[in-house]
Motif scaffolding. Structure first.
Motif, PDB file in Angstrom:
ATOM      1  N   LEU A 260      24.755  86.819  10.066  1.00 47.36           N
ATOM      2  CA  LEU A 260      24.553  85.846  11.124  1.00 47.36           C
ATOM      3  C   LEU A 260      23.200  86.095  11.772  1.00 47.36           C
ATOM      4  O   LEU A 260      22.840  87.253  12.053  1.00 47.36           O
ATOM      5  CB  LEU A 260      25.642  85.957  12.189  1.00 47.36           C
ATOM      6  CG  LEU A 260      27.100  85.880  11.736  1.00 47.36           C
ATOM      7  CD1 LEU A 260      28.014  85.948  12.948  1.00 47.36           C
ATOM      8  CD2 LEU A 260      27.363  84.629  10.924  1.00 47.36           C
ATOM      9  N   LEU A 261      22.440  85.043  12.001  1.00 48.04           N
ATOM     10  CA  LEU A 261      21.238  85.151  12.821  1.00 48.04           C
ATOM     11  C   LEU A 261      21.693  84.881  14.244  1.00 48.04           C
ATOM     12  O   LEU A 261      21.785  83.737  14.702  1.00 48.04           O
ATOM     13  CB  LEU A 261      20.176  84.147  12.366  1.00 48.04           C
ATOM     14  CG  LEU A 261      18.853  84.149  13.141  1.00 48.04           C
ATOM     15  CD1 LEU A 261      18.258  85.545  13.221  1.00 48.04           C
ATOM     16  CD2 LEU A 261      17.863  83.189  12.508  1.00 48.04           C
ATOM     17  N   ALA A 262      22.013  85.970  14.937  1.00 47.37           N
ATOM     18  CA  ALA A 262      22.755  85.872  16.190  1.00 47.37           C
ATOM     19  C   ALA A 262      21.876  85.764  17.419  1.00 47.37           C
ATOM     20  O   ALA A 262      22.352  85.366  18.490  1.00 47.37           O
ATOM     21  CB  ALA A 262      23.677  87.085  16.328  1.00 47.37           C
ATOM     22  N   GLY A 263      20.595  86.132  17.307  1.00 47.74           N
ATOM     23  CA  GLY A 263      19.732  86.080  18.469  1.00 47.74           C
ATOM     24  C   GLY A 263      18.275  86.138  18.079  1.00 47.74           C
ATOM     25  O   GLY A 263      17.929  86.650  16.997  1.00 47.74           O
ATOM     26  N   ALA A 264      17.422  85.622  18.952  1.00 52.32           N
ATOM     27  CA  ALA A 264      15.976  85.667  18.725  1.00 52.32           C
ATOM     28  C   ALA A 264      15.278  85.772  20.073  1.00 52.32           C
ATOM     29  O   ALA A 264      15.581  85.021  21.000  1.00 52.32           O
ATOM     30  CB  ALA A 264      15.496  84.418  17.984  1.00 52.32           C
ATOM     31  N   GLY A 265      14.340  86.701  20.163  1.00 51.41           N
ATOM     32  CA  GLY A 265      13.554  86.868  21.370  1.00 51.41           C
ATOM     33  C   GLY A 265      12.075  86.726  21.072  1.00 51.41           C
ATOM     34  O   GLY A 265      11.585  87.356  20.130  1.00 51.41           O
ATOM     35  N   LEU A 266      11.365  85.908  21.826  1.00 54.07           N
ATOM     36  CA  LEU A 266       9.941  85.663  21.621  1.00 54.07           C
ATOM     37  C   LEU A 266       9.206  85.842  22.949  1.00 54.07           C
ATOM     38  O   LEU A 266       9.579  85.240  23.955  1.00 54.07           O
ATOM     39  CB  LEU A 266       9.680  84.249  21.092  1.00 54.07           C
ATOM     40  CG  LEU A 266      10.162  83.913  19.685  1.00 54.07           C
ATOM     41  CD1 LEU A 266      11.646  83.580  19.671  1.00 54.07           C
ATOM     42  CD2 LEU A 266       9.372  82.727  19.115  1.00 54.07           C
ATOM     43  N   THR A 267       8.171  86.675  22.932  1.00 43.55           N
ATOM     44  CA  THR A 267       7.345  86.891  24.119  1.00 43.55           C
ATOM     45  C   THR A 267       5.888  87.019  23.705  1.00 43.55           C
ATOM     46  O   THR A 267       5.563  87.085  22.517  1.00 43.55           O
ATOM     47  CB  THR A 267       7.753  88.175  24.866  1.00 43.55           C
ATOM     48  OG1 THR A 267       7.497  89.314  24.011  1.00 43.55           O
ATOM     49  CG2 THR A 267       9.210  88.166  25.278  1.00 43.55           C
ATOM     50  N   SER A 268       5.017  87.080  24.691  1.00 49.89           N
ATOM     51  CA  SER A 268       3.591  87.288  24.448  1.00 49.89           C
ATOM     52  C   SER A 268       3.078  88.430  25.313  1.00 49.89           C
ATOM     53  O   SER A 268       3.369  88.493  26.509  1.00 49.89           O
ATOM     54  CB  SER A 268       2.800  86.018  24.768  1.00 49.89           C
ATOM     55  OG  SER A 268       1.408  86.236  24.634  1.00 49.89           O
ATOM     56  N   ASP A 269       2.292  89.314  24.701  1.00 52.27           N
ATOM     57  CA  ASP A 269       1.673  90.397  25.469  1.00 52.27           C
ATOM     58  C   ASP A 269       0.639  89.861  26.457  1.00 52.27           C
ATOM     59  O   ASP A 269       0.428  90.446  27.524  1.00 52.27           O
ATOM     60  CB  ASP A 269       0.962  91.378  24.537  1.00 52.27           C
ATOM     61  CG  ASP A 269       1.924  92.297  23.804  1.00 52.27           C
ATOM     62  OD1 ASP A 269       3.099  92.383  24.197  1.00 52.27           O
ATOM     63  OD2 ASP A 269       1.483  92.944  22.826  1.00 52.27           O
TER      64      ASP A 269
END
Length: 415
Positions: A260-269
């Protein structure tokens, strides 16, 4: 950090891969499990400051056949994406001839897209003038063409998107595809990354900025993620495409899937064009966001598929992140030791390998790393070394970090 509501999961129902370890999903997986680097001297890089790379093995005519007289208009990165997508869709048990193409999305990431063709065509223009420039240069060059040609090949008429977040592009494509599914914008998403930019100019550019290993006397030892004596990455090519479906839809057609692709987190430095932010605060935020979306705590993570580029600063920053957020010591692997760094394709390749780790309960070793060499990471992390580790993995995270400060973390769990 503000709480992140759980958004639901999607199932990985199909995988397709073409990498330096092998042509096809299972060939790549077998090569990664062997734990031996694919790097070798590259005749096309003769005279460059770094003259070795990780190239895809020669494909048979059947493996490489695009068909319909279409290959001539495609850049190599696009060809790789089309072939990987075909394998993934067939693996998912789907038939493009009979699906509702309006409900199928395609999202393909690439870092440098058709840079190889721009390089060769610029040389032709310089040497012989405009008449020698291919009329197919633009479609070979532009980064959206992999998604466009995959859509055309599959008859997919839903959203067709290209992601460009440097070395996180493939992982970003999967996160975007997951959003499309959960928003109801499509019922099937064909997503991943493709890259074919091992060229003299591109390789020299990375060498000039100090990003590449200089072990020309022993290229097979050059990529050594988390090792004390690591000195840079090995440039590579490759592609991986995953088929994603909402979990309930996959179950309705009898597909349990790989993971399962259960979560995704995307941020920028928001810090520097090429260097990670000191302290890794926003990479940590991406990891915590992905876990929160999956409804998991850090203690639930059994395994980390690390970005692990084999560069001094990136590996130490990532090791510190793992040690700080996951102090219970999940197993860690870093496929770039075997495969080299396929830039925009790497995040998709590593997500696919993480799904296979969950399927087989086997963690691949980090190439060229020994237990004694781990001190160079600067932090205690449980890297798998020497041989495959048999381990049941219920929850894993896959890290991808790109120039420009892009941080993407995916959470995959057992179905």
């Amino acid at each position: 950090m503000t709480a992140v509501p759980r958004r639901g999961a999607v199932t990985v129902t199909g995988l397709g891969m073409i990498t330096p370890a092998g042509v096809g999903r299972e060939a790549t997986w077998a090569g990664v499990l062997r734990g031996r680097s694919t790097a070798a001297t590259d005749p096309e890089l003769k005279g460059c400051p770094v003259d070795f790379s990780c190239r895809i093995p020669a494909m048979t005519p059947e493996q490489g056949r695009i068909g319909g007289g279409r290959a001539w208009r495609m850049g190599r990165f696009t060809q790789l994406a089309v072939l990987a997508a075909r394998e993934a869709v067939a693996d998912a048990g789907l038939a493009p001839a009979s699906w509702d193409g309006a409900r199928v999305a395609v999202v393909i990431g690439s870092g440098l897209a058709g840079a190889a063709h721009l390089e060769t065509q610029t040389l032709r223009h310089h040497q012989g003038g405009p008449d020698l420039v291919s009329p197919s240069l633009v479609p070979m060059l532009i980064p959206n063409m992999a998604a466009g040609e995959v859509s055309a090949d599959l008859g997919a008429h839903g959203p067709s998107l290209a992601t460009e977040t440097a070395c996180a592009s493939g992982a970003t494509a999967l996160a975007v595809a997951r959003d499309l599914l959960l928003s109801g914008s499509c019922d099937i998403a064909v997503a991943g990354g493709a890259e074919a930019a091992v060229t003299p100019v591109v390789t020299t550019g990375f060498a000039r900025m100090g990003a590449l290993s200089g072990r020309a006397d022993a290229p097979e030892l050059a990529s050594r993620p988390f090792a004390a004596d690591r000195d840079g990455f090995v440039i590579a090519e490759g592609a991986a495409v995953l088929v994603l479906e909402r979990t309930r839809d996959a179950a309705a057609r009898g597909r349990r899937g790989y993971a399962l692709l259960a979560g995704a987190g995307l941020t920028s430095d928001a810090h520097h064009p090429t260097a990670p932010a000191p302290g890794g605060e926003y990479a940590e935020a991406a990891l915590r966001t992905a876990l929160a979306q999956a409804g998991l705590s850090p203690a639930d993570v059994d395994h980390v598929n690390a970005h692990g580029t084999s560069t001094p600063l990136n590996d130490s920053t990532e090791a510190a992140l793992i040690a700080r957020v996951l102090p219970h010591g999940p197993s860690v692997t870093a496929p770039k030791g075997v495969l080299g760094h396929s830039l925009g394709a790497a995040g998709a390749v590593e997500a696919a390998l993480t799904a296979l780790t969950i399927r087989d309960s086997r963690v691949a070793p980090v190439a060229n790393l020994t237990a004694d060499g781990l001190s160079g990471a600067g932090h205690a992390v449980d890297c798998v070394t020497g041989a495959v580790r048999e381990q049941r993995v219920g929850a894993a995270v896959s890290h991808s970090f790109g120039f420009g400060g892009h941080n993407v973390v995916l959470v995959l769990t057992a179905p």
